[in-house]
Design a protein around this motif. Structure first.
Motif, PDB file in Angstrom:
ATOM      1  N   PHE A 290      33.182  47.242  32.309  1.00 25.00           N
ATOM      2  CA  PHE A 290      32.351  47.830  33.359  1.00 25.00           C
ATOM      3  C   PHE A 290      32.856  47.298  34.695  1.00 25.00           C
ATOM      4  CE2 PHE A 290      30.115  44.216  31.446  1.00 25.00           C
ATOM      5  CZ  PHE A 290      30.038  43.334  32.517  1.00 25.00           C
ATOM      6  N   ASP A 291      32.411  47.917  35.759  1.00 20.09           N
ATOM      7  CA  ASP A 291      32.801  47.520  37.106  1.00 20.09           C
ATOM      8  C   ASP A 291      31.576  46.973  37.821  1.00 20.09           C
ATOM      9  OD1 ASP A 291      33.694  47.205  39.679  1.00 20.09           O
ATOM     10  OD2 ASP A 291      34.234  49.303  40.009  1.00 20.09           O
ATOM     11  N   ASN A 292      31.568  45.655  38.086  1.00 16.06           N
ATOM     12  CA  ASN A 292      30.441  45.056  38.802  1.00 16.06           C
ATOM     13  C   ASN A 292      30.894  44.345  40.078  1.00 16.06           C
ATOM     14  OD1 ASN A 292      31.708  42.822  37.712  1.00 16.06           O
ATOM     15  ND2 ASN A 292      29.815  41.781  37.137  1.00 16.06           N
ATOM     16  N   GLY A 293      32.024  44.772  40.589  1.00 17.80           N
ATOM     17  CA  GLY A 293      32.529  44.181  41.818  1.00 17.80           C
ATOM     18  C   GLY A 293      33.700  43.257  41.612  1.00 17.80           C
ATOM     19  N   ALA A 294      33.923  42.822  40.358  1.00 15.27           N
ATOM     20  CA  ALA A 294      35.104  42.017  40.046  1.00 15.27           C
ATOM     21  C   ALA A 294      36.313  42.942  39.907  1.00 15.27           C
ATOM     22  CB  ALA A 294      34.874  41.234  38.758  1.00 15.27           C
ATOM     23  N   THR A 295      37.492  42.362  39.856  1.00 15.67           N
ATOM     24  CA  THR A 295      38.708  43.141  39.672  1.00 15.67           C
ATOM     25  C   THR A 295      38.635  43.951  38.383  1.00 15.67           C
ATOM     26  OG1 THR A 295      40.059  41.537  40.869  1.00 15.67           O
ATOM     27  CG2 THR A 295      41.208  43.007  39.344  1.00 15.67           C
ATOM     28  N   VAL A 296      38.874  45.231  38.466  1.00 21.10           N
ATOM     29  CA  VAL A 296      38.900  46.083  37.269  1.00 21.10           C
ATOM     30  C   VAL A 296      40.258  45.911  36.597  1.00 21.10           C
ATOM     31  CG1 VAL A 296      38.817  48.445  36.403  1.00 21.10           C
ATOM     32  CG2 VAL A 296      37.240  47.711  38.220  1.00 21.10           C
ATOM     33  N   GLN A 297      40.230  45.592  35.306  1.00 20.99           N
ATOM     34  CA  GLN A 297      41.459  45.318  34.582  1.00 20.99           C
ATOM     35  C   GLN A 297      41.623  46.232  33.372  1.00 20.99           C
ATOM     36  OE1 GLN A 297      40.754  41.138  33.525  1.00 20.99           O
ATOM     37  NE2 GLN A 297      42.517  40.579  34.794  1.00 20.99           N
ATOM     38  N   ARG A 298      42.847  46.404  32.932  1.00 21.78           N
ATOM     39  CA  ARG A 298      43.155  46.850  31.580  1.00 21.78           C
ATOM     40  C   ARG A 298      43.388  45.586  30.752  1.00 21.78           C
ATOM     41  NH1 ARG A 298      44.935  52.358  31.898  1.00 21.78           N
ATOM     42  NH2 ARG A 298      43.806  53.240  33.673  1.00 21.78           N
ATOM     43  N   ILE A 299      43.334  45.708  29.451  1.00 20.60           N
ATOM     44  CA  ILE A 299      43.592  44.546  28.602  1.00 20.60           C
ATOM     45  C   ILE A 299      44.984  43.982  28.886  1.00 20.60           C
ATOM     46  CG2 ILE A 299      43.949  43.797  26.209  1.00 20.60           C
ATOM     47  CD1 ILE A 299      41.040  44.094  26.867  1.00 20.60           C
ATOM     48  N   ARG A 300      45.938  44.856  29.186  1.00 24.88           N
ATOM     49  CA  ARG A 300      47.303  44.407  29.449  1.00 24.88           C
ATOM     50  C   ARG A 300      47.370  43.518  30.689  1.00 24.88           C
ATOM     51  NH1 ARG A 300      48.877  50.396  31.537  1.00 24.88           N
ATOM     52  NH2 ARG A 300      47.698  50.851  29.653  1.00 24.88           N
ATOM     53  N   ASP A 301      46.383  43.654  31.594  1.00 25.07           N
ATOM     54  CA  ASP A 301      46.389  42.891  32.839  1.00 25.07           C
ATOM     55  C   ASP A 301      45.853  41.472  32.686  1.00 25.07           C
ATOM     56  OD1 ASP A 301      47.249  45.225  34.163  1.00 25.07           O
ATOM     57  OD2 ASP A 301      45.172  45.902  34.416  1.00 25.07           O
ATOM     58  N   VAL A 302      45.224  41.171  31.564  1.00 24.27           N
ATOM     59  CA  VAL A 302      44.592  39.855  31.391  1.00 24.27           C
ATOM     60  C   VAL A 302      45.666  38.767  31.411  1.00 24.27           C
ATOM     61  CG1 VAL A 302      43.268  38.398  29.821  1.00 24.27           C
ATOM     62  CG2 VAL A 302      42.637  40.803  30.134  1.00 24.27           C
ATOM     63  N   GLN A 303      45.426  37.736  32.192  1.00 27.94           N
ATOM     64  CA  GLN A 303      46.369  36.645  32.396  1.00 27.94           C
ATOM     65  C   GLN A 303      46.818  36.058  31.054  1.00 27.94           C
ATOM     66  OE1 GLN A 303      47.546  33.530  32.624  1.00 27.94           O
ATOM     67  NE2 GLN A 303      47.210  32.613  34.643  1.00 27.94           N
ATOM     68  N   SER A 304      48.092  35.692  30.950  1.00 26.60           N
ATOM     69  CA  SER A 304      48.673  35.261  29.673  1.00 26.60           C
ATOM     70  C   SER A 304      48.145  33.924  29.179  1.00 26.60           C
ATOM     71  CB  SER A 304      50.204  35.178  29.801  1.00 26.60           C
ATOM     72  OG  SER A 304      50.579  34.225  30.787  1.00 26.60           O
ATOM     73  N   ARG A 502      31.097  33.663  42.111  1.00 28.66           N
ATOM     74  CA  ARG A 502      30.454  34.963  41.942  1.00 28.66           C
ATOM     75  C   ARG A 502      30.259  35.313  40.467  1.00 28.66           C
ATOM     76  NH1 ARG A 502      33.033  39.639  45.294  1.00 28.66           N
ATOM     77  NH2 ARG A 502      31.010  40.557  44.753  1.00 28.66           N
ATOM     78  N   GLY A 503      30.806  34.527  39.588  1.00 32.22           N
ATOM     79  CA  GLY A 503      30.725  34.840  38.173  1.00 32.22           C
ATOM     80  C   GLY A 503      29.389  34.521  37.537  1.00 32.22           C
ATOM     81  N   ALA A 504      28.580  33.678  38.170  1.00 27.32           N
ATOM     82  CA  ALA A 504      27.272  33.316  37.617  1.00 27.32           C
ATOM     83  C   ALA A 504      26.357  32.891  38.741  1.00 27.32           C
ATOM     84  CB  ALA A 504      27.404  32.189  36.587  1.00 27.32           C
ATOM     85  N   GLY A 505      25.059  32.886  38.454  1.00 35.47           N
ATOM     86  CA  GLY A 505      24.085  32.526  39.469  1.00 35.47           C
ATOM     87  C   GLY A 505      24.082  31.058  39.811  1.00 35.47           C
ATOM     88  N   TRP A 545      33.687  33.151  31.998  1.00 36.50           N
ATOM     89  CA  TRP A 545      33.200  34.461  32.407  1.00 36.50           C
ATOM     90  C   TRP A 545      33.665  34.654  33.840  1.00 36.50           C
ATOM     91  CZ3 TRP A 545      31.178  38.667  30.257  1.00 36.50           C
ATOM     92  CH2 TRP A 545      30.721  39.669  31.134  1.00 36.50           C
ATOM     93  N   SER A 546      34.600  35.555  34.077  1.00 34.37           N
ATOM     94  CA  SER A 546      35.275  36.410  33.141  1.00 34.37           C
ATOM     95  C   SER A 546      36.724  36.502  33.567  1.00 34.37           C
ATOM     96  CB  SER A 546      34.624  37.798  33.156  1.00 34.37           C
ATOM     97  OG  SER A 546      34.754  38.372  34.479  1.00 34.37           O
ATOM     98  N   THR A 547      37.576  37.164  32.776  1.00 37.86           N
ATOM     99  CA  THR A 547      38.955  37.374  33.214  1.00 37.86           C
ATOM    100  C   THR A 547      38.991  38.197  34.498  1.00 37.86           C
ATOM    101  OG1 THR A 547      39.287  39.418  31.932  1.00 37.86           O
ATOM    102  CG2 THR A 547      39.738  37.317  30.814  1.00 37.86           C
ATOM    103  N   ASN A 548      38.006  39.067  34.678  1.00 36.66           N
ATOM    104  CA  ASN A 548      37.940  39.912  35.875  1.00 36.66           C
ATOM    105  C   ASN A 548      37.612  39.090  37.115  1.00 36.66           C
ATOM    106  OD1 ASN A 548      36.871  41.316  33.330  1.00 36.66           O
ATOM    107  ND2 ASN A 548      37.617  43.031  34.556  1.00 36.66           N
ATOM    108  N   TRP A 549      36.604  38.193  36.997  1.00 29.60           N
ATOM    109  CA  TRP A 549      36.272  37.342  38.134  1.00 29.60           C
ATOM    110  C   TRP A 549      37.404  36.356  38.415  1.00 29.60           C
ATOM    111  CZ3 TRP A 549      33.142  39.042  41.430  1.00 29.60           C
ATOM    112  CH2 TRP A 549      31.990  39.737  41.055  1.00 29.60           C
ATOM    113  N   ASP A 550      38.096  35.930  37.366  1.00 29.75           N
ATOM    114  CA  ASP A 550      39.252  35.068  37.543  1.00 29.75           C
ATOM    115  C   ASP A 550      40.328  35.794  38.348  1.00 29.75           C
ATOM    116  OD1 ASP A 550      40.927  32.852  37.235  1.00 29.75           O
ATOM    117  OD2 ASP A 550      41.678  33.512  35.286  1.00 29.75           O
TER     118      ASP A 550
END
Length: 569
Positions: A290-304, A502-505, A545-550
């Motif tokens: 989902f898109d909640n303001g973090a970077t939108v990724q594909r699985i291929r984009d997840v850091q190694s 921004r990943g958690a309260g 939480w999460s690869t997107n916020w990372d």
């Protein structure tokens, strides 16, 4: 609400309690219903149960208790107790009971985080609680006394840093003569319990002599396993690489003492559950569907640096226990590309699993039918998309009996390479009696890792009995210690933290703090004021939480924590 807290890991504090308490209350009532056929001779064994005589027969820790005229549940008085500092406002009394007998414990409470329980039962001590109520709420539980139990302690208490709670009409119904004081002569609890030589199947124990004792009983995980005449014993028949909790009591002709403080000892050998290709030290990251303001990724984009990628989240259906998975259309990500990306990650030695739950997850596994639905539907998603396993992230409580059934059924279908992870909240792992902790221990032989969420919780209790504030090294290490000493293998414990503010309260800590906590637990270095009594070099690693916020933060978290995890001993 800030878009950053749309997801489960960015929830507001204590949203998890509602479902958990409902499950606990239901379980307590069900347990109480097992003994409604009490004999006619049964009566209330608690003294001054309505606090009509002030605090007579009750003792409150640190002067925390008093009686008030309002509010009351019945009569003209009730207990008011206020936690302060590291005192949880425990009020208790010792009640005479009969051995091998069933007792019903009940009480009415009002206010924040009120507990009701019994200890020294000689079998399994019990407690029940509620997060808060503006009106009177009844708590119920029951227990059976041991063969030599002559007295138990019943109690109420609140929670650290919370406001006052009220209690009234606390009753202990069972056989007896009206709650007379225990007779003299029962020996005191042994001190100095310690473990010695351990093998893959045994643990040697020793303790101090107790005056007036003629023998000693040894308890493993709450159950009596030996009776000896001296002050040492070797407990055998244990599983390799497994942590056990031990206690001892002193006995004589009059009766049995209370149990000693518990210690935990771990057998030697290799242990830990399944996990397919998960490395010895691993980094887990949640990927947002989902898109909640973090970077939108594909699985291929997840850091190694990420070894386990947990896809968040599975979808609940209208059939109890059944889950489905659908890519969010907003991502413009086709099923074919998604599946291809999963295969590419797996070819690179990574595991991709499907996470079930989240803050708003409503998956319910509360009977055999829903457990079967859960296992069957998850296996279907694994076959369709190529997932390596499942992450359990149910924030509204879970039933350990049926979740265990579901995970074992899934394991039977998927085989030994199945990856099972869990992401409980801090409150879920405070005690081995909690549903999450029970489930983890129940499936220890097939469990990969428990990545507890060290955020959005506020202050919590560490394994040393002290209260620690989130956002510190001590918070991470002292709470991890509860899991490490409570039965999980070090390889099944990971530290879950937000990737950015921004990943958690609440509860974000810098990657440096994460790495310090990892070193403290694995190597005994860079600790805060809390230092574990031993090191855990097999500690699994960390989660975020999460690869997107990372990614939104330039992958600062994984760039710092990933190499550190992979460099652990």
């Amino acid at each position: 609400m800030d878009p950053a807290i749309r997801s489960r890991h960015g929830r507001r504090p204590r949203r998890w309690l509602t479902g958990t308490i409902a499950a606990l209350a239901a379980a307590a009532l069900a347990t109480a219903g097992l003994t409604t056929s009490a004999q006619a001779a049964d009566s209330n064994q608690a003294k001054n149960s309505g606090f009509e005589s002030g605090l007579s027969d009750w003792t409150c820790s640190a002067g925390s208790g008093s009686t008030v005229g309002t509010p009351t549940h019945g009569g003209s008085a009730a207990l008011r107790a206020t936690p302060a500092g590291q005192d949880n406002a425990k009020c208790s009394q010792i009640v005479a009971v009969k051995p091998n007998s069933t007792y019903q414990l009940s009480g009415w409470v009002q206010g924040s985080y009120a507990y009701l329980g019994a200890s020294g039962t000689g079998t399994t001590d019990v407690s029940t609680w509620t997060p808060g109520s503006a009106s009177w709420q009844q708590l119920n539980t029951s227990f059976k006394t041991g063969a030599n139990t002559a007295s138990v302690t019943i109690y109420t208490h609140g929670w650290y840093g919370q406001s006052a709670y009220y209690a009234d009409d606390v009753t202990l119904v069972g056989p007896g003569d009206g709650g007379g004081d225990p007779g003299p002569g029962v020996p005191s609890a042994p001190g100095g319990l310690a473990s010695g030589t351990t093998t893959a199947s045994s643990v040697a124990l020793s303790w101090n002599t107790v005056s007036g004792a003629s023998g000693y009983n040894v308890y493993r995980d709450g159950s009596k396993v030996q009776a000896v005449s001296g002050t040492s014993a070797t407990v055998t028949g244990l599983a390799a690489s497994t942590s056990y909790q031990f206690q001892v009591t002193a006995t004589n002709a009059t009766g049995e003492s209370a149990k000693s403080p518990a210690i935990t000892a771990t057998t030697s050998g290799t242990g830990g559950g399944g996990g397919g290709n998960v490395p010895k030290h691993a980094v887990t990251g949640y990927w947002q569907n989902f898109d909640n303001g973090a970077t939108v990724q594909r699985i291929r984009d997840v850091q190694s640096q990420y070894d386990i990628i947990a896809v968040a989240f599975a979808d609940a259906t209208g059939v109890p226990g059944t889950v489905d998975f659908n890519l969010d259309p907003a991502l413009n990500y086709s099923d074919a590309d998604f599946k291809a990306d999963i295969k590419a990650k797996q070819a690179a030695g990574k595991s991709v699993i499907l996470s079930v739950g989240g803050e708003k997850g409503t998956v319910s596994v509360n009977d055999s039918a829903s457990a079967n639905n859960f296992a069957n539907s998850l296996y279907a998603q694994m076959q369709e998309f190529g997932f390596d396993g499942v992450d359990i992230d149910l924030e509204n409580g879970l039933n350990p009996t049926y979740m265990t059934q579901a995970l074992r059924s899934l394991s039977a279908k998927a085989g030994s390479k199945l990856v099972i992870t869990m992401a409980p909240q801090t409150i879920d792992m405070q005690s081995t009696s909690g549903g999450y902790f029970k489930t983890a221990l129940n499936v220890k032989d097939i469990l990969t890792v428990v990545n507890m969420q060290y955020y959005n919780s506020g202050s919590m209790l560490g394994c040393d009995g002290k209260v620690y504030s989130q956002g510190t090294v001590d918070f991470l290490t002292a709470l991890a210690c509860i899991q490490l000493e409570g039965g999980l293998a070090p390889s099944q414990v990971g530290l879950g933290l937000p990737a950015s503010t921004r990943g958690a309260g609440g509860g974000y800590v810098s990657p440096t703090i994460v790495n310090n906590a990892l070193d403290c637990l694995a190597k005994g270095t860079d600790c805060g004021s809390f230092k574990p009594s031993r090191t855990y070099p097999a500690l699994r690693g960390a989660m975020t939480w999460s690869t997107n916020w990372d990614a939104s933060n330039g992958n600062a978290w994984s760039n710092a924590v990933g190499p550190h995890v992979h460099g652990l001993p």
